[in-house]
Design a protein around this motif. Structure first.
Motif, PDB file in Angstrom:
ATOM      1  N   THR A  21      85.074  53.039  61.413  1.00 60.39           N
ATOM      2  CA  THR A  21      84.538  54.218  60.740  1.00 60.39           C
ATOM      3  C   THR A  21      84.786  55.469  61.564  1.00 60.39           C
ATOM      4  N   VAL A  22      84.556  55.401  62.859  1.00 61.02           N
ATOM      5  CA  VAL A  22      84.796  56.549  63.729  1.00 61.02           C
ATOM      6  C   VAL A  22      86.278  56.895  63.759  1.00 61.02           C
ATOM      7  N   LEU A  23      87.143  55.906  63.788  1.00 66.63           N
ATOM      8  CA  LEU A  23      88.580  56.147  63.756  1.00 66.63           C
ATOM      9  C   LEU A  23      88.984  56.864  62.468  1.00 66.63           C
ATOM     10  N   ALA A  24      88.484  56.403  61.341  1.00 63.26           N
ATOM     11  CA  ALA A  24      88.788  57.047  60.058  1.00 63.26           C
ATOM     12  C   ALA A  24      88.241  58.474  60.032  1.00 63.26           C
ATOM     13  N   PHE A  25      87.058  58.674  60.577  1.00 59.68           N
ATOM     14  CA  PHE A  25      86.466  60.009  60.634  1.00 59.68           C
ATOM     15  C   PHE A  25      87.374  60.960  61.405  1.00 59.68           C
ATOM     16  N   TRP A  26      87.856  60.536  62.564  1.00 61.89           N
ATOM     17  CA  TRP A  26      88.712  61.403  63.383  1.00 61.89           C
ATOM     18  C   TRP A  26      90.066  61.635  62.739  1.00 61.89           C
ATOM     19  N   LEU A  27      90.549  60.692  61.955  1.00 63.61           N
ATOM     20  CA  LEU A  27      91.814  60.908  61.254  1.00 63.61           C
ATOM     21  C   LEU A  27      91.697  62.041  60.237  1.00 63.61           C
ATOM     22  N   PHE A  28      90.507  62.265  59.706  1.00 61.89           N
ATOM     23  CA  PHE A  28      90.290  63.367  58.781  1.00 61.89           C
ATOM     24  C   PHE A  28      89.914  64.658  59.494  1.00 61.89           C
ATOM     25  N   VAL A  29      89.197  64.558  60.587  1.00 62.54           N
ATOM     26  CA  VAL A  29      88.695  65.750  61.272  1.00 62.54           C
ATOM     27  C   VAL A  29      89.756  66.417  62.145  1.00 62.54           C
ATOM     28  N   LEU A  30      90.570  65.645  62.827  1.00 61.15           N
ATOM     29  CA  LEU A  30      91.532  66.208  63.768  1.00 61.15           C
ATOM     30  C   LEU A  30      92.502  67.201  63.135  1.00 61.15           C
ATOM     31  N   PRO A  31      93.112  66.921  61.979  1.00 65.52           N
ATOM     32  CA  PRO A  31      94.004  67.932  61.384  1.00 65.52           C
ATOM     33  C   PRO A  31      93.267  69.222  61.011  1.00 65.52           C
ATOM     34  N   ARG A  32      92.047  69.096  60.535  1.00 64.82           N
ATOM     35  CA  ARG A  32      91.279  70.301  60.199  1.00 64.82           C
ATOM     36  C   ARG A  32      90.954  71.114  61.448  1.00 64.82           C
ATOM     37  N   GLU A  33      90.648  70.428  62.535  1.00 63.34           N
ATOM     38  CA  GLU A  33      90.344  71.115  63.785  1.00 63.34           C
ATOM     39  C   GLU A  33      91.574  71.843  64.316  1.00 63.34           C
ATOM     40  N   ARG A  34      92.732  71.217  64.236  1.00 61.02           N
ATOM     41  CA  ARG A  34      93.966  71.873  64.671  1.00 61.02           C
ATOM     42  C   ARG A  34      94.261  73.083  63.800  1.00 61.02           C
ATOM     43  N   ASP A  35      94.059  72.961  62.492  1.00 59.14           N
ATOM     44  CA  ASP A  35      94.291  74.083  61.587  1.00 59.14           C
ATOM     45  C   ASP A  35      93.343  75.228  61.903  1.00 59.14           C
ATOM     46  N   TYR A  36      92.077  74.921  62.187  1.00 58.42           N
ATOM     47  CA  TYR A  36      91.113  75.954  62.542  1.00 58.42           C
ATOM     48  C   TYR A  36      91.529  76.664  63.824  1.00 58.42           C
ATOM     49  N   THR A  37      91.982  75.914  64.819  1.00 59.55           N
ATOM     50  CA  THR A  37      92.411  76.509  66.081  1.00 59.55           C
ATOM     51  C   THR A  37      93.617  77.406  65.867  1.00 59.55           C
ATOM     52  N   ARG A  38      94.562  76.967  65.051  1.00 63.99           N
ATOM     53  CA  ARG A  38      95.751  77.772  64.779  1.00 63.99           C
ATOM     54  C   ARG A  38      95.376  79.069  64.056  1.00 63.99           C
ATOM     55  N   ARG A  39      94.494  78.973  63.052  1.00 62.07           N
ATOM     56  CA  ARG A  39      94.077  80.180  62.335  1.00 62.07           C
ATOM     57  C   ARG A  39      93.311  81.135  63.244  1.00 62.07           C
TER      58      ARG A  39
END
Length: 71
Positions: A21-39
Motif C-alpha cells: 500500500t505504501v509503495l502504491a501510494f508513493w507511485l502516485f505521490v512522487l510524480p505530483r511532488e516533482r511537478d509541484y517542485t518544477r512549477r
C-alpha cells in the motif's frame, strides 16, 4: 496463506499488505511532488526576473534619461 513456499500468519500478511500500500501510494505521490517542485522553481524564477526588471527599470525615466537630483 502460502506465498513462495512460506506460510504467512496474520501479522506478516498485514505487514506485506501495508508495504504494498505504501509503495502504491508513493507511485502516485512522487510524480505530483516533482511537478509541484518544477512549477515552484518556474514561479520563483519568473518572480525574480520581474523583480530585477522592476528594480533596473525604476531608476530611469520613460525617455531613457536618468532622473533624480544627481541625474
Amino acid at each position: 496463506m502460502t506465498f513462495f513456499g512460506r506460510t504467512f500468519d496474520g501479522q506478516e500478511l498485514f505487514a506485506l499488505v501495508s508495504l504494498l500500500t505504501v509503495l502504491a501510494f508513493w507511485l502516485f505521490v512522487l510524480p505530483r511532488e516533482r511537478d509541484y517542485t518544477r512549477r515552484f522553481k518556474q514561479w520563483e524564477a519568473g518572480r525574480r526576473a520581474r523583480r530585477l526588471a522592476q528594480e533596473s527599470g525604476g531608476s530611469a525615466s520613460p525617455d531613457g534619461r536618468p532622473r533624480g537630483p544627481w541625474g
